[in-house]
Design a protein around this motif. Structure first.
Motif, short mmCIF file in Angstrom:
data_model
loop_
_atom_site.label_atom_id
_atom_site.label_comp_id
_atom_site.label_asym_id
_atom_site.label_seq_id
_atom_site.Cartn_x
_atom_site.Cartn_y
_atom_site.Cartn_z
N LEU A 183 17.31 90.85 38.19
CA LEU A 183 17.54 89.60 37.47
C LEU A 183 17.53 89.83 35.95
O LEU A 183 18.31 89.23 35.22
CB LEU A 183 16.47 88.57 37.85
N MET A 184 16.67 90.72 35.48
CA MET A 184 16.67 91.07 34.06
C MET A 184 17.96 91.79 33.68
O MET A 184 18.50 91.58 32.59
CB MET A 184 15.45 91.93 33.72
N CYS A 185 18.45 92.63 34.59
CA CYS A 185 19.74 93.29 34.34
C CYS A 185 20.84 92.26 34.14
O CYS A 185 21.69 92.40 33.24
CB CYS A 185 20.10 94.21 35.51
N ASP A 186 20.83 91.21 34.96
CA ASP A 186 21.83 90.15 34.84
C ASP A 186 21.75 89.48 33.46
O ASP A 186 22.78 89.11 32.87
CB ASP A 186 21.63 89.09 35.92
N VAL A 187 20.53 89.30 32.96
CA VAL A 187 20.36 88.68 31.65
C VAL A 187 21.05 89.50 30.57
O VAL A 187 21.86 88.99 29.78
CB VAL A 187 18.86 88.51 31.31
N TYR A 188 20.76 90.81 30.53
CA TYR A 188 21.33 91.66 29.49
C TYR A 188 22.84 91.81 29.63
O TYR A 188 23.58 91.82 28.64
CB TYR A 188 20.65 93.03 29.50
N LEU A 189 23.32 91.94 30.87
CA LEU A 189 24.76 92.11 31.08
C LEU A 189 25.52 90.83 30.76
O LEU A 189 26.62 90.87 30.20
CB LEU A 189 25.04 92.57 32.52
N SER A 190 24.95 89.67 31.10
CA SER A 190 25.59 88.40 30.76
C SER A 190 25.62 88.20 29.25
O SER A 190 26.62 87.73 28.69
CB SER A 190 24.85 87.24 31.43
N ALA A 191 24.52 88.56 28.59
CA ALA A 191 24.45 88.41 27.14
C ALA A 191 25.46 89.33 26.46
O ALA A 191 26.08 88.95 25.45
CB ALA A 191 23.03 88.71 26.65
#
Length: 302
Positions: free
Chosen positions: A109-117
């Motif tokens: 879920l943290m990976c999704d945050v950075y990739l979306s940003a």
């Protein structure tokens, strides 16, 4: 019930190897899979730091832990990941000491945050490396995949309930056939045809048979482990290359199809950023951790 009695004991311990990083993990007596707080800093290559007493780095989310407390990321920290971040788990380690950690699903879920940003171009220069690390981590992780990895590292898989996989699959597989809704955007097929050098058909039934192979290769093969097999079981072939329904009609609306749509967006983005089919394959394999293989010319199967 006293506060002391609420602290669960870890029953299984292990080291989770992700690339060159070794992360401390555990399974608690209630079955929760946990990654230690220190391990999360290690996973993303962050330097562990604390806060001065009373220090607040994110005004509208003061409860965020220091490994992700950046103002430009708060718009992506909602729903499940926010709940996980603001509710760390305190448990008793093997030596009896109280340790703080987070449910293992926090990593993808943290990976999704950075990739979306990064996709929205809001990362700072210092944060760009976190997106690169996230790409590496997400290759081998999914919400279900991390559970399996922790179980393997701790030896818990030998004792878990036999029907646990079915319970996990139930989050993705709908008990009832959903009415058909268009889930695959036209861009997915338009970009595929562009990269393959094919003329785009005006009727979907005129698509080459290999399009179904590519749909599995780039989409359904990358849903959580066991989901594609369950879809094939529920929606068997009625003729070579033909099924009565669309696989996505068997996915749950709230989790299965949401995951599908997010994955499709990533694949379409990679397609749009590629000039050739081989360039797309290299980008896809790098992002999703696929071992590169020689691409066979399957067009004759069309």
């Amino acid at each position: 019930m006293t506060e002391e009695s609420k602290i669960l004991k870890a029953t299984h311990f292990g080291k989770l190897n992700l690339g060159e990083k070794e992360l401390t993990c555990a399974v608690l007596e209630d079955g929760s899979r946990i990654i230690s707080r220190n391990a999360i800093f290690r996973a993303f290559g962050r330097t562990k730091r604390g806060r001065k007493k009373g220090e607040v780095r994110v005004a509208n989310m003061p409860e965020l832990p220091s490994f992700i407390d950046a103002n430009n990321l708060t718009q992506y920290i909602t729903g499940e990941i926010r709940e996980l971040l603001i509710n760390p788990v305190v448990y008793r380690a093997q030596n009896g000491r109280e340790v703080e950690g987070y449910k293992a699903q926090i990593i993808p879920l943290m990976c999704d945050v950075y990739l979306s940003a990064r996709m929205d171009k809001v990362l700072t220069k210092q944060q760009e490396n976190l997106a690169i690390v996230s790409e590496i981590l997400v290759r081998s992780l999914s919400k279900l995949g991390i559970v399996a990895l922790v179980d393997e590292a701790t030896g818990y898989q030998a004792e878990r309930d036999k029907d646990e996989l079915q319970r996990l699959l139930s989050k993705y597989i709908s008990k009832e056939l959903l009415p058909w809704v268009k889930r695959f955007p036209d861009e997915f097929y338009q970009e595929m045809f562009r990269l393959r050098g094919w003329d785009y058909p005006t009727v979907s039934g005129q698509r080459p048979g290999i399009v179904g192979h590519y749909t599995n290769q780039f989409v359904y093969d990358h849903l959580p482990p066991g989901v594609k097999e369950e879809l094939q079981k529920n929606n068997p072939s009625v003729a070579p290359g033909k099924r009565k329904y669309k696989h996505h009609q068997f996915l749950t609306d709230d989790i299965g199809n949401v995951h599908l749509e997010k994955h499709l967006l990533k694949v379409i983005t990679l397609m749009q950023a590629s000039e050739t089919w081989s360039e797309f394959l290299k980008k896809f394999n790098r992002v999703f951790g696929v071992v590169e293989q020689i691409e066979l010319d399957l067009d004759q199967e069309a």
